[in-house]
Scaffold this motif. Structure first.
Motif, PDB file in Angstrom:
ATOM      1  N   ALA A   1       0.841  -1.186   0.000  1.00 47.10           N
ATOM      2  CA  ALA A   1       0.000   0.000   0.000  1.00 47.10           C
ATOM      3  C   ALA A   1       0.880   1.241   0.000  1.00 47.10           C
ATOM      4  O   ALA A   1       1.827   1.336   0.770  1.00 47.10           O
ATOM      5  N   PRO A   2       0.617   2.217  -0.882  1.00 49.12           N
ATOM      6  CA  PRO A   2       1.422   3.429  -0.907  1.00 49.12           C
ATOM      7  C   PRO A   2       1.167   4.300   0.318  1.00 49.12           C
ATOM      8  O   PRO A   2       0.056   4.364   0.834  1.00 49.12           O
ATOM      9  N   ALA A   3       2.220   4.952   0.778  1.00 46.60           N
ATOM     10  CA  ALA A   3       2.067   5.870   1.903  1.00 46.60           C
ATOM     11  C   ALA A   3       1.517   7.195   1.392  1.00 46.60           C
ATOM     12  O   ALA A   3       1.945   7.691   0.359  1.00 46.60           O
ATOM     13  N   PRO A   4       0.544   7.764   2.084  1.00 43.26           N
ATOM     14  CA  PRO A   4      -0.006   9.052   1.629  1.00 43.26           C
ATOM     15  C   PRO A   4       1.048  10.142   1.725  1.00 43.26           C
ATOM     16  O   PRO A   4       1.750  10.277   2.722  1.00 43.26           O
ATOM     17  N   ARG A   5       1.163  10.941   0.658  1.00 36.73           N
ATOM     18  CA  ARG A   5       2.156  12.010   0.638  1.00 36.73           C
ATOM     19  C   ARG A   5       1.514  13.273   0.068  1.00 36.73           C
ATOM     20  O   ARG A   5       0.690  13.189  -0.850  1.00 36.73           O
ATOM     21  N   PRO A   6       1.910  14.424   0.554  1.00 38.24           N
ATOM     22  CA  PRO A   6       1.424  15.677  -0.038  1.00 38.24           C
ATOM     23  C   PRO A   6       2.084  15.885  -1.389  1.00 38.24           C
ATOM     24  O   PRO A   6       3.053  15.198  -1.737  1.00 38.24           O
ATOM     25  N   PRO A   7       1.607  16.824  -2.204  1.00 38.79           N
ATOM     26  CA  PRO A   7       2.257  17.098  -3.497  1.00 38.79           C
ATOM     27  C   PRO A   7       3.708  17.512  -3.296  1.00 38.79           C
ATOM     28  O   PRO A   7       4.048  18.223  -2.342  1.00 38.79           O
TER      29      PRO A   7
ATOM     30  N   TRP B   1      10.678  13.582   0.593  1.00 37.75           N
ATOM     31  CA  TRP B   1       9.271  13.466   0.222  1.00 37.75           C
ATOM     32  C   TRP B   1       8.851  12.004   0.089  1.00 37.75           C
ATOM     33  O   TRP B   1       7.724  11.631   0.431  1.00 37.75           O
ATOM     34  N   LEU B   2       9.776  11.153  -0.380  1.00 37.87           N
ATOM     35  CA  LEU B   2       9.486   9.729  -0.491  1.00 37.87           C
ATOM     36  C   LEU B   2       9.424   9.041   0.871  1.00 37.87           C
ATOM     37  O   LEU B   2       8.918   7.918   0.958  1.00 37.87           O
ATOM     38  N   GLY B   3       9.933   9.707   1.889  1.00 38.07           N
ATOM     39  CA  GLY B   3       9.860   9.136   3.231  1.00 38.07           C
ATOM     40  C   GLY B   3      11.174   8.719   3.844  1.00 38.07           C
ATOM     41  O   GLY B   3      11.195   8.137   4.940  1.00 38.07           O
TER      42      GLY B   3
END
Length: 240
Positions: A111-117, A139-141
């Motif tokens: 499942a992808p992690a939610p990220r802002p633009p 941004w990728l975490g």
């Protein structure tokens, strides 16, 4: 860890090479046995047989294929470090014809992690390119993304928890040698790797990165990285 002196035949620069240690499936640390005193060989053409060597685990006696020790000289030469040959396993020994990959390579998450633009950094200089790549990794975490004050001899531009990254801001496509040097540095440090390039990649560099599962990104002058191979697509989808 075993260390040997190495002199680059191209530029005559002296290095101290330390052999990388990898975990055997039994858990014991294992390293290719270096052949002390033997001359190193510049790599000008690659074959599968030359890229892997047989290593015997001292813990369980298992024979497996491990990456051929190599050193990337700052002059640009890639040097093959000779290793002592290992005798074929006996009738009771175990062997494997497939290369063993280090256990640190993570499996993709489902499942992808939610990220802002993503908010890019405009690229005007080579330093800006590194800064843009650092922002993208955060941004990728990735955690603890750091940028060295000066580029080290290994040409690693960014480090993060479990990751190293290289950023090529040259005007020519990134070469095969650059991708392989990044891969070897990542293997030595038991971390993953990511490559960013402003001018794209040579066909052989992309092919090698696909085989090694190295994510490749290209960046335009707006500072927005775009994935160019499947590992990069997966990283963008799942995050760190």
């Amino acid at each position: 860890m075993e260390s040997v002196p190495v002199r680059c035949p191209a530029c005559r620069r002296d290095h101290a090479y330390t052999t990388p240690v990898y975990p055997c499936p039994c858990g014991a640390p294992t390293a290719p046995p270096l052949l002390r005193g033997a001359p190193v060989t510049p790599i000008t053409h690659r074959t599968w047989n030359d890229d892997w060597v047989t290593v015997r685990c001292r813990g369980c006696g298992r024979h497996d294929q491990w990456p051929q020790p190599e050193l990337c000289c700052p002059c640009g030469a890639v040097l093959r470090i000779p290793v002592r040959p290992v005798a074929a396993p006996g009738r009771g020994g175990r062997s494997s014809s497939r290369p063993v990959r280090p256990s640190h390579i993570p499996l993709p998450r489902t499942a992808p992690a939610p990220r802002p633009p993503f908010r890019p950094l405009t690229i005007r200089t080579a330093r800006d390119a590194v800064g843009a790549a650092a922002l993208y990794l955060k941004w990728l975490g990735y955690r603890d993304v750091v940028q060295p004050a000066g580029r080290p001899a290994s040409r690693i531009d960014l480090r993060a928890a479990g990751l190293i990254a290289q950023v090529d801001s040259a005007t020519r496509p990134t070469a095969l040698r650059d991708v392989e040097c990044l891969w070897l540095n990542a293997l030595s440090a038991s971390v993953s790797s990511v490559f960013f390039s402003l001018a794209g990649y040579a066909p052989e560099a992309r092919e090698r990165a696909d085989g090694l599962r190295i994510p490749l990104f290209v960046m335009d002058l707006t500072g927005t990285p775009q994935p160019v191979n499947s590992p990069a697509d997966e990283l963008l989808s799942t995050g760190a």
